[in-house]
Design an enzyme around this catalytic site. Structure first.
Site, PDB file in Angstrom:
ATOM      1  CD  GLU A  26     -59.961  71.995  31.297  1.00 52.33           C
ATOM      2  OE1 GLU A  26     -58.762  71.977  31.666  1.00 52.33           O
ATOM      3  OE2 GLU A  26     -60.366  72.660  30.335  1.00 52.33           O
TER       4      GLU A  26
ATOM      5  CB  VAL B 297     -58.321  62.092  31.098  1.00 51.08           C
ATOM      6  CG1 VAL B 297     -56.927  61.744  30.609  1.00 51.08           C
ATOM      7  CG2 VAL B 297     -58.278  62.473  32.581  1.00 51.08           C
TER       8      VAL B 297
ATOM      9  CG  ASP C  16     -73.086  64.001  42.762  1.00 49.53           C
ATOM     10  OD1 ASP C  16     -74.093  63.456  42.251  1.00 49.53           O
ATOM     11  OD2 ASP C  16     -72.387  64.837  42.160  1.00 49.53           O
TER      12      ASP C  16
ATOM     13  CE  LYS D  79     -63.576  67.347  40.322  1.00 48.30           C
ATOM     14  NZ  LYS D  79     -64.460  66.569  41.199  1.00 48.30           N
TER      15      LYS D  79
HETATM   16  N1  ADE Z   1     -61.009  60.832  35.641  1.00 51.17           N
HETATM   17  C1  ADE Z   1     -61.370  61.498  36.720  1.00 51.17           C
HETATM   18  N2  ADE Z   1     -60.555  61.242  37.744  1.00 51.17           N
HETATM   19  C2  ADE Z   1     -59.626  60.374  37.276  1.00 51.17           C
HETATM   20  C3  ADE Z   1     -58.537  59.700  37.872  1.00 51.17           C
HETATM   21  N3  ADE Z   1     -58.212  59.886  39.131  1.00 51.17           N
HETATM   22  N4  ADE Z   1     -57.830  58.852  37.119  1.00 51.17           N
HETATM   23  C4  ADE Z   1     -58.188  58.671  35.844  1.00 51.17           C
HETATM   24  N5  ADE Z   1     -59.186  59.270  35.235  1.00 51.17           N
HETATM   25  C5  ADE Z   1     -59.916  60.115  35.950  1.00 51.17           C
END
Ligand code: ADE
Length: 501
Positions: free
Chosen positions: A209, A202, A324, A223
């Site tokens: 990513e 996403v 940040d 993440k």
């Molecule tokens: N994009 C980055 N972190 C996210 C998260 N925790 N939930 C949905 N989209 C995201």
């Protein structure tokens, strides 16, 4: 289970007892532990360490050893879907099983059957008895006893109030309100992370990513850090594991995991998943009413107040500055509130314990959001207040991005990033410095914002976040209080409007 299997268990117990007596395992002061389902450190089913562990996470078992660096508090935990047990004798983790009643109650007592002495006594007794004519009777008794043990999962489901599977939210809330720590034990985090299936990417960027994954049918966000950003993973993992950070407006942490794949290191951070995605993405396609704009701004301010505030009670928490803050690092929740993400650059401060920990991340904040004192390098890097003041600068810019997408008198602007009209995409440090420090420019504000009381108030706040002089800026708490009052007042006027109609 047949009598031969029973005999195997008995003999295994006896053998373990004999080997425990004769094992010359403490040559280097380390224990010999049984390992199972453990990658890397396991040789012939044995590893050496200071502590032997056994984990059971939703049906997956792991046995192994680790060094005393890990606190014992990580060890003795039992909840609906996970159980951790640690012990300090050779192979003491060999026969540990989850207790039959993993049902949401914390237990600091290891299950009786995990004690080797008990096993040995029972085993020897059984050995003698099996040799006698009572073998068959014993077998029946054993089968009868074991049939009383329900599999933990079946038992669990019956324990749930509405028959639903517990969500990860339930598990973490239970753990966090138990006062037993700051998050899940490391061992559980690791096993849990390895049970996740990645479903869809996403987000992608320099950082790595973000994937939507599933764990036990629940969506989670994963993440995956790029190898060059490992400092951010270490920092964020450290903060989430050492600081009580459960708050509606801070992204909820689930687990951190480091694995080795084809000789490269994979760094994962698992968090709650928020379907609407980042505030940046959300604002591209959605416009807001002034009331929703206010609630969104207020929720970000609440998150920032929680970060910035040191708590000195039993639930103590140091103050944290983000460093940040930007719309890409804020997530939108289904209820229209936001939560703050990415603590990879954060600094930690405690007045009561007298420390300032700025970490060792070579990364810097995002140039577009840098405060004047960062750009002209006059910031006092040894003073914690300075970092909070740079967060406030960025908070004003985030509010500006939200207000651009807020409709007043039927007018709304396109999404644009701060200073879009003054610097190019991916601006350099020098380009930002010229605009923000030399020319002292500020983002432009559309006239429509002066014709709605909520937006008039938010514009005033923004301007007070953008003072050139850092100490002149508002604090997060002041921003939160002003917005809360506005929120109450607008509820009041809506109620009044309803009454008048
Ligand atoms: N994009 C980055 N972190 C996210 C998260 N925790 N939930 C949905 N989209 C995201």
């Amino acid at each position: 289970m047949g009598s031969s299997a029973l005999l195997t268990v008995v003999l295994a117990g006896a053998l373990l007892w004999i080997s425990a007596i004769h094992a010359d395992s403490k040559d280097d002061g380390k224990l010999l532990c049984t390992c199972e389902n453990l990658k890397g450190t396991c040789v012939n089913g044995t590893c050496r360490g200071d502590i032997c562990f056994y984990t059971w996470v939703n049906g997956d078992e792991e046995r192994g050893c680790f060094s005393a660096m890990h606190a014992m508090e990580q060890c003795m935990t039992s909840f609906r879907r996970f159980f951790v047990h640690c012990c300090k004798k050779d192979h003491c983790n060999a026969l540990t099983t989850p207790p039959p009643n993993i049902n949401g109650v914390t237990t600091t007592t290891p299950p009786e059957l995990s004690r080797p002495e008990l096993w040995i006594t029972v085993s020897l007794l059984l050995l003698i008895m099996t040799a006698s004519v009572c073998g068959l009777v014993l077998f029946l008794c054993f089968r009868c006893a074991s049939s009383k043990k329900e599999p933990p999962e079946i038992h669990d489901v019956a324990m749930l109030p509405n028959g639903n599977d517990p969500t990860y939210g339930v598990i973490f809330d239970e753990f966090c309100t138990s006062g037993s720590g700051t998050g899940l034990p490391y061992l559980v985090q690791r096993t849990m992370a390895r049970q996740i299936s990645l479903v869809k990417c996403v987000g992608k960027g320099r950082y790595g990513e973000v994937w939507r994954g599933t764990w036990m049918g629940e969506s989670v966000a994963v993440k995956i850090f790029s190898s060059r950003d490992e400092h951010s993973w270490f920092r964020e993992t450290e903060i989430y594991n050492t600081v009580q950070l459960r708050h509606d407006n801070i992204l909820g942490f689930i687990a951190s995991d480091m694995t080795s794949k084809n000789s490269s290191t994979q760094l994962w951070l698992v968090t709650h998943f928020h379907e609407p995605g980042s505030l940046y993405d959300f604002l591209q396609n959605n416009s807001l009413e002034p009331e929703s704009c206010l609630r969104m701004c207020l929720s970000v301010a609440c998150g920032l107040v929680h970060l910035h505030t040191e708590i000195v009670s039993s639930q103590e928490k140091p103050a944290i500055a983000h460093r940040d803050l930007k719309s890409r690092n804020i997530l939108v929740k289904r209820n229209g509130q936001c939560c703050i993400a990415d603590l990879g650059l954060a600094v930690i401060h405690s007045q009561s314990h007298d420390y300032l920990d700025v970490g060792n991340n070579p990364r810097v904040g995002t140039k577009r959001y840098m405060a004047p004192e960062v750009l002209d390098e006059t910031i006092h890097m040894d003073v914690f207040e300075s970092y909070k003041q740079t967060d406030i600068w960025a908070l004003g810019l985030v509010f500006w991005e939200i207000t651009r997408r807020t409709m007043v008198n039927g007018i709304v602007e396109e999404y644009r990033p701060p200073f879009f009209d003054l610097v190019p995409l991916d601006p350099s440090f020098e380009e930002m410095k010229k605009v923000v420090c030399v020319d002292q420019q500020r983002p432009c504000l559309h006239n429509r914002l002066h014709s709605h009381p909520i937006l008039v108030a938010i514009v005033k706040i923004m301007k007070e976040c953008w003072y050139q002089s850092p100490p002149a800026r508002l604090t997060a708490l002041r921003v939160k209080k002003t917005l809360s009052k506005l929120d109450h007042d607008s509820d009041f006027s809506i109620d009044k409007l309803k009454q008048d109609v």
